[in-house]
Design an enzyme around this catalytic site. Structure first.
Site, PDB file in Angstrom:
ATOM      1  N   ASP A 172      48.691  39.191  44.296  1.00 53.48           N
ATOM      2  CA  ASP A 172      47.503  37.757  43.049  1.00 53.48           C
ATOM      3  C   ASP A 172      48.755  37.133  41.827  1.00 53.48           C
ATOM      4  O   ASP A 172      48.318  36.072  41.432  1.00 53.48           O
ATOM      5  CB  ASP A 172      46.399  38.813  42.348  1.00 53.48           C
ATOM      6  CG  ASP A 172      45.192  37.485  41.784  1.00 53.48           C
ATOM      7  OD1 ASP A 172      45.009  36.556  41.754  1.00 53.48           O
ATOM      8  OD2 ASP A 172      44.877  38.364  40.421  1.00 53.48           O
ATOM      9  N   HIS A 255      44.926  29.875  44.873  1.00 54.27           N
ATOM     10  CA  HIS A 255      43.503  30.582  44.690  1.00 54.27           C
ATOM     11  C   HIS A 255      42.699  29.665  45.276  1.00 54.27           C
ATOM     12  O   HIS A 255      41.144  30.220  45.697  1.00 54.27           O
ATOM     13  CB  HIS A 255      43.544  30.948  43.682  1.00 54.27           C
ATOM     14  CG  HIS A 255      44.160  31.752  42.580  1.00 54.27           C
ATOM     15  ND1 HIS A 255      45.140  32.473  42.397  1.00 54.27           N
ATOM     16  CD2 HIS A 255      42.680  33.238  42.620  1.00 54.27           C
ATOM     17  CE1 HIS A 255      45.309  33.405  41.918  1.00 54.27           C
ATOM     18  NE2 HIS A 255      43.861  33.934  42.184  1.00 54.27           N
ATOM     19  N   HIS A 258      42.931  30.875  48.970  1.00 58.91           N
ATOM     20  CA  HIS A 258      42.423  31.985  48.716  1.00 58.91           C
ATOM     21  C   HIS A 258      40.831  32.085  49.029  1.00 58.91           C
ATOM     22  O   HIS A 258      40.070  32.215  49.843  1.00 58.91           O
ATOM     23  CB  HIS A 258      42.409  32.851  47.050  1.00 58.91           C
ATOM     24  CG  HIS A 258      41.213  33.819  47.229  1.00 58.91           C
ATOM     25  ND1 HIS A 258      40.229  33.884  46.911  1.00 58.91           N
ATOM     26  CD2 HIS A 258      41.433  34.814  47.460  1.00 58.91           C
ATOM     27  CE1 HIS A 258      38.979  34.694  46.355  1.00 58.91           C
ATOM     28  NE2 HIS A 258      40.017  35.490  47.240  1.00 58.91           N
ATOM     29  N   HIS A 272      41.558  40.579  47.432  1.00 55.92           N
ATOM     30  CA  HIS A 272      41.647  39.337  46.619  1.00 55.92           C
ATOM     31  C   HIS A 272      43.253  39.034  47.117  1.00 55.92           C
ATOM     32  O   HIS A 272      43.652  37.494  47.005  1.00 55.92           O
ATOM     33  CB  HIS A 272      41.366  39.804  45.665  1.00 55.92           C
ATOM     34  CG  HIS A 272      41.482  38.298  44.433  1.00 55.92           C
ATOM     35  ND1 HIS A 272      40.686  37.046  44.140  1.00 55.92           N
ATOM     36  CD2 HIS A 272      42.688  38.171  44.068  1.00 55.92           C
ATOM     37  CE1 HIS A 272      41.473  36.221  43.504  1.00 55.92           C
ATOM     38  NE2 HIS A 272      42.561  36.455  43.016  1.00 55.92           N
TER      39      HIS A 272
END
Length: 380
Positions: A172, A255, A258, A272
């Site tokens: 992340d 992101h 993601h 995540h």
């Protein structure tokens, strides 16, 4: 042009044994706290939380967590906060608990604090929550007018958790610099609601530098549940530097990819940061980054145990319909991918995703790194 904006939590505390001082800091925020933690977290952290609150003459009231920061779970927590007449709500646990508590605290009109027990995301410091659907798909970002009043991280608690959590946090946090530099180039607004500051962008780059220098040693130490200087640095990079860097530096393609990955059941069960890592690699491909940069990223993150292929996220190049679902979701209106310094269309993301598989496999083979292991989604 938007004003440059930097936002941050009111206080950040990190160190071995920091949990013993939780009550001391929480008492500065309110006299009627409500602690939210699931049963697993309460099983290993509850005793220390209770002792610290009692030492500060604070009542110990704990509410469980439903496991997913959905709109329904947030509303349930709002009702509990109001029923207890809590003046500060504290999240103890991982990113899901933290996001739900921040959203609930805002709606209930109370102050909120976070006590992450893992360093797996940059959620603890931010003034936003990621809300998911009941089946685990991305639903929305919710933005708040302030960050948590307190973020307290006990480094030994983090080191006691499985190392895979720290690894996911690195995935992340590595995206922070890649996305912040893209946002700086495009001049797009950040998650803080303004143009990026020099400080926000610099903190994002610092997070990247700290991780490249310390992540491997830190993960090795945490596998033995030890707190070393490298572990302290990586916890700070994953939590504080990445938290400030993504929020005040900006999000971009990593992101968004993601979020696209959460739209398909095959990826469910991945952390995540695991999905974000594939998003980072996809962003590098979209940027046409130098092969040396892509090679270094694939080798480094593969060595840490992060996914660098579609296979490791449960996807396949011979399933174009699923990949198009991911690409469409990643490029939906309002997604952060539109902060890239060039236009990105669904077909661009689709092409990048397909190319990642063969590219990463070749790099891994040349470096004599392990073959990708297929991910099995929950329930499959």
């Amino acid at each position: 042009m938007s004003a440059r904006t930097l936002i941050s939590p009111g206080r950040y505390v990190q160190g071995r044994g920091a949990l013993s001082r939780l009550g001391e800091y929480l008492a500065q925020l309110g006299s009627a706290p409500l602690v939210v933690a699931d049963d697993v977290v309460w099983g290993f952290a509850g005793h220390d939380v209770e002792a610290s609150l009692r030492a500060a003459d604070l009542p110990v009231r704990r509410e469980g967590f439903g496991g997913m920061p959905t709109a329904g779970e947030v509303d349930r927590l709002v009702s509990v906060i109001r029923a207890w007449e809590a003046d500060v709500v504290l999240a103890v646990g991982g990113g899901s608990t933290i996001d739900a508590v921040k959203a609930a605290g805002f709606l209930a009109g109370t102050r909120w604090a976070t006590c992450p027990t893992v360093a797996s995301t940059d959620a603890p410091c931010s003034a936003l929550s990621v809300i998911y659907t009941e089946d685990g798909g991305f639903s929305e970002y919710r933005f708040f007018p302030r960050n948590p009043d307190l973020v307290l991280v006990d480094s030994q608690v983090v080191a006691n958790a499985p190392a895979e959590f720290l690894v996911a946090g690195v995935g992340d946090a590595l995206a922070t610099w890649l996305e912040a530099r893209a946002t700086a180039q495009s001049g797009s607004a950040t998650m803080a609601g303004g143009a990026p500051t020099v400080a926000g962008t610099a903190l994002a780059q610092l997070s990247w530098d700290v991780l490249w220098d310390n992540a491997v040693a830190a993960v090795d130490a945490v596998r033995d549940h030890q707190v070393t200087p490298a572990v302290e640095r990586v916890i700070e990079a994953n939590t504080l530097l990445s938290g400030l860097g993504f929020e005040s530096g900006g999000l971009a393609a990593a992101h968004a990819v993601h979020n696209g990955l959460t739209a398909v059941a095959a990826t469910h069960g991945l952390a995540h940061g695991q999905k974000v890592n594939l998003g980072s690699l996809t962003q590098l491909v979209l940027e046409g980054a130098p092969r040396s940069d892509i090679r270094e990223f694939v080798e480094f993150t593969t060595q840490l145990g992060l996914p660098t292929t579609l296979t490791e996220t449960g996807l396949r190049t011979d399933d174009p319909d699923t990949l198009r679902t991911v690409a469409d979701a990643a490029t939906a209106p309002g997604e952060t991918i539109h902060a890239m310094p060039f236009e990105v269309r669904s077909e661009d993301v689709f092409a990048a995703l397909v190319s990642v598989e063969r590219l990463a496999r070749r790099i891994r083979a040349d470096a004599k790194l392990p073959e990708p292991v297929p991910h099995q989604a929950h329930g499959s």
